[in-house]
Design a protein around this motif. Sequence first.
Motif, PDB file in Angstrom:
ATOM      1  N   LEU A  96     -94.682  52.046  62.153  1.00  0.00           N
ATOM      2  CA  LEU A  96     -94.520  52.682  60.836  1.00  0.00           C
ATOM      3  C   LEU A  96     -94.733  51.690  59.707  1.00  0.00           C
ATOM      4  CD1 LEU A  96     -91.437  54.972  61.509  1.00  0.00           C
ATOM      5  CD2 LEU A  96     -93.842  55.622  61.482  1.00  0.00           C
ATOM      6  N   ASN A  97     -95.612  50.701  59.951  1.00  0.00           N
ATOM      7  CA  ASN A  97     -95.967  49.673  58.969  1.00  0.00           C
ATOM      8  C   ASN A  97     -94.757  48.874  58.488  1.00  0.00           C
ATOM      9  OD1 ASN A  97     -98.786  50.306  58.983  1.00  0.00           O
ATOM     10  ND2 ASN A  97     -98.278  52.133  57.820  1.00  0.00           N
ATOM     11  N   ALA A  98     -93.753  48.729  59.360  1.00  0.00           N
ATOM     12  CA  ALA A  98     -92.579  47.925  59.017  1.00  0.00           C
ATOM     13  C   ALA A  98     -93.010  46.496  58.705  1.00  0.00           C
ATOM     14  CB  ALA A  98     -91.578  47.928  60.173  1.00  0.00           C
ATOM     15  N   LEU A  99     -92.412  45.936  57.657  1.00  0.00           N
ATOM     16  CA  LEU A  99     -92.793  44.609  57.192  1.00  0.00           C
ATOM     17  C   LEU A  99     -92.188  43.499  58.046  1.00  0.00           C
ATOM     18  CD1 LEU A  99     -92.282  45.120  53.366  1.00  0.00           C
ATOM     19  CD2 LEU A  99     -94.468  44.810  54.542  1.00  0.00           C
ATOM     20  N   SER A 100     -93.042  42.602  58.489  1.00  0.00           N
ATOM     21  CA  SER A 100     -92.595  41.372  59.132  1.00  0.00           C
ATOM     22  C   SER A 100     -92.639  40.258  58.092  1.00  0.00           C
ATOM     23  CB  SER A 100     -93.517  41.021  60.304  1.00  0.00           C
ATOM     24  OG  SER A 100     -94.818  40.703  59.822  1.00  0.00           O
ATOM     25  N   HIS A 101     -92.026  39.151  58.394  1.00  0.00           N
ATOM     26  CA  HIS A 101     -92.041  38.033  57.455  1.00  0.00           C
ATOM     27  C   HIS A 101     -93.468  37.554  57.167  1.00  0.00           C
ATOM     28  CE1 HIS A 101     -90.536  33.848  56.150  1.00  0.00           C
ATOM     29  NE2 HIS A 101     -90.555  34.663  55.122  1.00  0.00           N
ATOM     30  N   PRO A 102     -94.334  37.385  58.180  1.00  0.00           N
ATOM     31  CA  PRO A 102     -95.710  36.994  57.860  1.00  0.00           C
ATOM     32  C   PRO A 102     -96.420  38.003  56.946  1.00  0.00           C
ATOM     33  CG  PRO A 102     -95.292  36.617  60.181  1.00  0.00           C
ATOM     34  CD  PRO A 102     -94.106  37.374  59.628  1.00  0.00           C
ATOM     35  N   MET A 103     -96.105  39.282  57.085  1.00  0.00           N
ATOM     36  CA  MET A 103     -96.707  40.291  56.205  1.00  0.00           C
ATOM     37  C   MET A 103     -96.243  40.092  54.760  1.00  0.00           C
ATOM     38  SD  MET A 103     -96.379  43.676  58.610  1.00  0.00           S
ATOM     39  CE  MET A 103     -97.113  44.841  57.455  1.00  0.00           C
ATOM     40  N   VAL A 104     -94.952  39.833  54.580  1.00  0.00           N
ATOM     41  CA  VAL A 104     -94.412  39.603  53.237  1.00  0.00           C
ATOM     42  C   VAL A 104     -95.116  38.405  52.600  1.00  0.00           C
ATOM     43  CG1 VAL A 104     -92.341  38.862  51.969  1.00  0.00           C
ATOM     44  CG2 VAL A 104     -92.161  40.638  53.715  1.00  0.00           C
ATOM     45  N   LEU A 105     -95.299  37.349  53.376  1.00  0.00           N
ATOM     46  CA  LEU A 105     -95.958  36.150  52.854  1.00  0.00           C
ATOM     47  C   LEU A 105     -97.418  36.423  52.506  1.00  0.00           C
ATOM     48  CD1 LEU A 105     -94.433  33.446  55.219  1.00  0.00           C
ATOM     49  CD2 LEU A 105     -93.765  33.990  52.854  1.00  0.00           C
ATOM     50  N   ARG A 106     -98.103  37.240  53.310  1.00  0.00           N
ATOM     51  CA  ARG A 106     -99.503  37.568  53.039  1.00  0.00           C
ATOM     52  C   ARG A 106     -99.633  38.417  51.776  1.00  0.00           C
ATOM     53  NH1 ARG A 106    -104.022  36.557  51.793  1.00  0.00           N
ATOM     54  NH2 ARG A 106    -105.778  37.734  52.587  1.00  0.00           N
ATOM     55  N   VAL A 107     -98.732  39.374  51.592  1.00  0.00           N
ATOM     56  CA  VAL A 107     -98.740  40.192  50.375  1.00  0.00           C
ATOM     57  C   VAL A 107     -98.492  39.301  49.156  1.00  0.00           C
ATOM     58  CG1 VAL A 107     -97.470  41.985  49.116  1.00  0.00           C
ATOM     59  CG2 VAL A 107     -98.124  42.353  51.512  1.00  0.00           C
ATOM     60  N   GLU A 108     -97.508  38.413  49.257  1.00  0.00           N
ATOM     61  CA  GLU A 108     -97.212  37.507  48.145  1.00  0.00           C
ATOM     62  C   GLU A 108     -98.431  36.637  47.815  1.00  0.00           C
ATOM     63  OE1 GLU A 108     -93.878  34.240  46.840  1.00  0.00           O
ATOM     64  OE2 GLU A 108     -94.419  34.333  48.961  1.00  0.00           O
ATOM     65  N   GLU A 109     -99.095  36.137  48.838  1.00  0.00           N
ATOM     66  CA  GLU A 109    -100.286  35.307  48.641  1.00  0.00           C
ATOM     67  C   GLU A 109    -101.377  36.066  47.868  1.00  0.00           C
ATOM     68  OE1 GLU A 109    -103.708  34.097  51.702  1.00  0.00           O
ATOM     69  OE2 GLU A 109    -101.772  33.200  52.192  1.00  0.00           O
ATOM     70  N   ALA A 110    -101.628  37.301  48.290  1.00  0.00           N
ATOM     71  CA  ALA A 110    -102.659  38.103  47.626  1.00  0.00           C
ATOM     72  C   ALA A 110    -102.267  38.422  46.191  1.00  0.00           C
ATOM     73  CB  ALA A 110    -102.910  39.397  48.407  1.00  0.00           C
ATOM     74  N   LEU A 111    -101.027  38.837  45.968  1.00  0.00           N
ATOM     75  CA  LEU A 111    -100.592  39.187  44.616  1.00  0.00           C
ATOM     76  C   LEU A 111    -100.633  37.975  43.689  1.00  0.00           C
ATOM     77  CD1 LEU A 111     -97.599  41.582  45.385  1.00  0.00           C
ATOM     78  CD2 LEU A 111     -99.908  42.199  44.610  1.00  0.00           C
ATOM     79  N   THR A 112    -100.255  36.818  44.205  1.00  0.00           N
ATOM     80  CA  THR A 112    -100.304  35.592  43.405  1.00  0.00           C
ATOM     81  C   THR A 112    -101.740  35.265  43.016  1.00  0.00           C
ATOM     82  OG1 THR A 112     -98.284  34.745  44.424  1.00  0.00           O
ATOM     83  CG2 THR A 112     -99.736  33.125  43.380  1.00  0.00           C
ATOM     84  N   ALA A 113    -102.666  35.399  43.954  1.00  0.00           N
ATOM     85  CA  ALA A 113    -104.080  35.127  43.665  1.00  0.00           C
ATOM     86  C   ALA A 113    -104.620  36.111  42.636  1.00  0.00           C
ATOM     87  CB  ALA A 113    -104.901  35.183  44.948  1.00  0.00           C
ATOM     88  N   TRP A 114    -104.270  37.374  42.767  1.00  0.00           N
ATOM     89  CA  TRP A 114    -104.786  38.395  41.860  1.00  0.00           C
ATOM     90  C   TRP A 114    -104.153  38.315  40.476  1.00  0.00           C
ATOM     91  CZ3 TRP A 114    -104.273  42.710  46.036  1.00  0.00           C
ATOM     92  CH2 TRP A 114    -105.355  42.606  46.937  1.00  0.00           C
ATOM     93  N   ARG A 115    -102.932  37.799  40.397  1.00  0.00           N
ATOM     94  CA  ARG A 115    -102.245  37.722  39.106  1.00  0.00           C
ATOM     95  C   ARG A 115    -103.084  36.944  38.085  1.00  0.00           C
ATOM     96  NH1 ARG A 115     -96.764  35.160  39.745  1.00  0.00           N
ATOM     97  NH2 ARG A 115     -98.045  33.367  40.190  1.00  0.00           N
ATOM     98  N   GLY A 116    -103.730  35.893  38.529  1.00  0.00           N
ATOM     99  CA  GLY A 116    -104.532  35.087  37.621  1.00  0.00           C
ATOM    100  C   GLY A 116    -106.010  35.422  37.621  1.00  0.00           C
ATOM    101  N   ASP A 117    -106.392  36.498  38.279  1.00  0.00           N
ATOM    102  CA  ASP A 117    -107.803  36.867  38.404  1.00  0.00           C
ATOM    103  C   ASP A 117    -108.124  38.004  37.438  1.00  0.00           C
ATOM    104  OD1 ASP A 117    -110.338  37.679  39.131  1.00  0.00           O
ATOM    105  OD2 ASP A 117    -109.925  37.707  41.279  1.00  0.00           O
ATOM    106  N   PRO A 118    -108.872  37.719  36.372  1.00  0.00           N
ATOM    107  CA  PRO A 118    -109.171  38.786  35.410  1.00  0.00           C
ATOM    108  C   PRO A 118    -110.052  39.889  35.984  1.00  0.00           C
ATOM    109  CG  PRO A 118    -110.387  36.786  34.877  1.00  0.00           C
ATOM    110  CD  PRO A 118    -109.448  36.448  35.998  1.00  0.00           C
ATOM    111  N   ALA A 119    -110.669  39.655  37.147  1.00  0.00           N
ATOM    112  CA  ALA A 119    -111.508  40.683  37.768  1.00  0.00           C
ATOM    113  C   ALA A 119    -110.670  41.760  38.457  1.00  0.00           C
ATOM    114  CB  ALA A 119    -112.466  40.040  38.775  1.00  0.00           C
TER     115      ALA A 119
END
Length: 89
Positions: free
Chosen positions: A26-49
């Motif tokens: 049911l797409n339950a979040l694991s710790h590696p998933m949380v870290l991957r989401v954080e990584e993507a959101l951090t990268a996109w936060r500074g990306d004007p595209a």
Amino acid sequence: MTDEADVLVHVEGRTGRLTLNRPKALNALSHPMVLRVEEALTAWRGDPAVEAVVVSGAGERGLCAGGDIRAIHDDAKAGGTASADFWRD
């Protein structure tokens, strides 16, 4: 990313897309998933595209069941620190 990844990350046009990819759990979040989401959101936060982010869940049964309670329970029983790390992140 391959289809085996627990979080699929890509950009379509000006939209960042995150797909939680654990439909059997049911797409339950694991710790590696949380870290991957954080990584993507951090990268996109500074990306004007990237102007928007869409989060979806693989499969037909829902977006996300929350945290992976089985992994948290097993870690707590073993006296580990992974549960605290999960909630901190």
